[in-house]
Scaffold this motif. Structure first.
Motif, short mmCIF file in Angstrom:
data_model
loop_
_atom_site.label_atom_id
_atom_site.label_comp_id
_atom_site.label_asym_id
_atom_site.label_seq_id
_atom_site.Cartn_x
_atom_site.Cartn_y
_atom_site.Cartn_z
N LEU A 153 -7.16 7.89 -2.40
CA LEU A 153 -6.64 7.47 -3.70
C LEU A 153 -5.40 6.61 -3.54
CD1 LEU A 153 -6.92 10.73 -5.86
CD2 LEU A 153 -8.40 8.72 -5.93
N LYS A 154 -4.51 7.02 -2.67
CA LYS A 154 -3.28 6.27 -2.45
C LYS A 154 -3.57 4.89 -1.86
CE LYS A 154 -0.14 10.19 -2.03
NZ LYS A 154 1.03 9.86 -2.82
N LEU A 155 -4.53 4.80 -0.95
CA LEU A 155 -4.86 3.51 -0.35
C LEU A 155 -5.55 2.59 -1.36
CD1 LEU A 155 -5.94 4.59 3.23
CD2 LEU A 155 -3.79 3.52 2.51
N GLN A 156 -6.32 3.14 -2.27
CA GLN A 156 -6.90 2.33 -3.34
C GLN A 156 -5.80 1.74 -4.21
OE1 GLN A 156 -9.68 4.90 -5.37
NE2 GLN A 156 -11.29 4.55 -3.86
N LYS A 157 -4.81 2.57 -4.53
CA LYS A 157 -3.68 2.09 -5.32
C LYS A 157 -2.88 1.05 -4.53
CE LYS A 157 -1.01 2.15 -8.93
NZ LYS A 157 -1.48 1.62 -10.22
N ALA A 158 -2.73 1.25 -3.24
CA ALA A 158 -2.02 0.30 -2.39
C ALA A 158 -2.72 -1.07 -2.42
CB ALA A 158 -1.93 0.81 -0.95
N LYS A 159 -4.04 -1.07 -2.32
CA LYS A 159 -4.78 -2.34 -2.37
C LYS A 159 -4.54 -3.03 -3.71
CE LYS A 159 -8.93 -0.95 -1.45
NZ LYS A 159 -10.36 -0.89 -1.12
N GLU A 160 -4.57 -2.27 -4.77
CA GLU A 160 -4.33 -2.82 -6.11
C GLU A 160 -2.93 -3.44 -6.19
OE1 GLU A 160 -3.38 -0.71 -10.28
OE2 GLU A 160 -5.28 -0.10 -9.37
N LEU A 161 -1.94 -2.73 -5.68
CA LEU A 161 -0.57 -3.24 -5.71
C LEU A 161 -0.40 -4.47 -4.83
CD1 LEU A 161 1.30 0.17 -5.64
CD2 LEU A 161 1.22 -1.44 -7.55
N LEU A 162 -1.05 -4.48 -3.69
CA LEU A 162 -0.98 -5.65 -2.80
C LEU A 162 -1.60 -6.88 -3.46
CD1 LEU A 162 -1.84 -3.91 0.56
CD2 LEU A 162 0.32 -5.08 0.04
N ASN A 163 -2.63 -6.67 -4.25
CA ASN A 163 -3.32 -7.76 -4.94
C ASN A 163 -2.59 -8.23 -6.19
OD1 ASN A 163 -5.52 -7.98 -3.18
ND2 ASN A 163 -6.66 -6.41 -4.27
N GLN A 164 -1.93 -7.31 -6.89
CA GLN A 164 -1.45 -7.62 -8.23
C GLN A 164 0.06 -7.57 -8.40
OE1 GLN A 164 -3.56 -4.86 -10.71
NE2 GLN A 164 -5.55 -5.67 -10.15
N SER A 165 0.80 -7.37 -7.34
CA SER A 165 2.25 -7.30 -7.49
C SER A 165 2.93 -8.05 -6.36
CB SER A 165 2.72 -5.84 -7.51
OG SER A 165 2.75 -5.31 -6.20
N GLU A 166 4.21 -8.16 -6.48
CA GLU A 166 5.02 -8.80 -5.44
C GLU A 166 5.75 -7.76 -4.59
OE1 GLU A 166 5.04 -12.12 -4.84
OE2 GLU A 166 3.50 -12.24 -6.40
N LYS A 167 5.35 -6.50 -4.72
CA LYS A 167 6.00 -5.43 -3.96
C LYS A 167 5.77 -5.62 -2.47
CE LYS A 167 5.62 -1.72 -7.40
NZ LYS A 167 6.99 -1.31 -7.59
N THR A 168 6.78 -5.26 -1.68
CA THR A 168 6.64 -5.32 -0.23
C THR A 168 5.85 -4.10 0.25
OG1 THR A 168 8.65 -4.03 0.20
CG2 THR A 168 8.91 -6.44 -0.05
N VAL A 169 5.42 -4.15 1.48
CA VAL A 169 4.71 -3.01 2.08
C VAL A 169 5.60 -1.78 2.05
CG1 VAL A 169 3.71 -2.11 4.21
CG2 VAL A 169 3.21 -4.45 3.49
N GLU A 170 6.87 -1.96 2.35
CA GLU A 170 7.81 -0.82 2.32
C GLU A 170 7.95 -0.25 0.91
OE1 GLU A 170 12.21 0.43 3.91
OE2 GLU A 170 11.46 -1.58 4.31
N GLU A 171 8.04 -1.11 -0.09
CA GLU A 171 8.14 -0.64 -1.48
C GLU A 171 6.89 0.11 -1.90
OE1 GLU A 171 11.04 -4.05 -3.46
OE2 GLU A 171 8.90 -4.47 -3.24
N ILE A 172 5.73 -0.40 -1.51
CA ILE A 172 4.47 0.26 -1.85
C ILE A 172 4.37 1.61 -1.15
CG2 ILE A 172 1.95 0.14 -1.57
CD1 ILE A 172 2.25 -2.93 -2.06
N SER A 173 4.75 1.66 0.11
CA SER A 173 4.73 2.90 0.86
C SER A 173 5.60 3.95 0.18
CB SER A 173 5.23 2.64 2.28
OG SER A 173 5.39 3.83 3.00
N GLU A 174 6.81 3.58 -0.19
CA GLU A 174 7.72 4.51 -0.87
C GLU A 174 7.17 4.90 -2.24
OE1 GLU A 174 11.65 2.85 -1.06
OE2 GLU A 174 11.77 2.67 1.12
#
Length: 94
Positions: A44-65
């Protein structure tokens, strides 16, 4: 659980919310989903991570946190294992 994807979700917490023994909940979850609880939460978290990587300007570190991973390296390792590439590569590819 999807609405709580940004929180740290443990097997013990979920079992407690359901008034079940953690060991019993673990077996029940595995029987019903063919996945262990932690694998499911990470999916579930990785699905959300993919969504955030596609649709936001968040960094990998921000997404991880944001997704509740205390260790960015662990998040990157999980992502790479499941997606076959690092989060930064995924973001550049999409």
């Amino acid at each position: 659980m999807i609405s709580h994807v940004t929180e740290k979700i443990t097997l013990e917490d979920m079992a407690g919310r359901l008034n079940l023994n953690a060991s019993y909940f673990s077996r029940l979850f595995k029987r019903e989903t063919n996945q262990n609880f932690i694998e499911y939460v990470n999916m579930l978290k990785l699905q959300k991570a993919k969504e955030l990587l596609n649709q936001s300007e968040k960094t990998v570190e921000e997404i991880s946190e944001y997704l509740g991973y205390a260790n960015k390296s662990y998040f990157i390792k999980l992502f790479k294992r499941e997606m076959g590439m690092r989060p930064s590569e995924y973001a550049a590819w999409h």
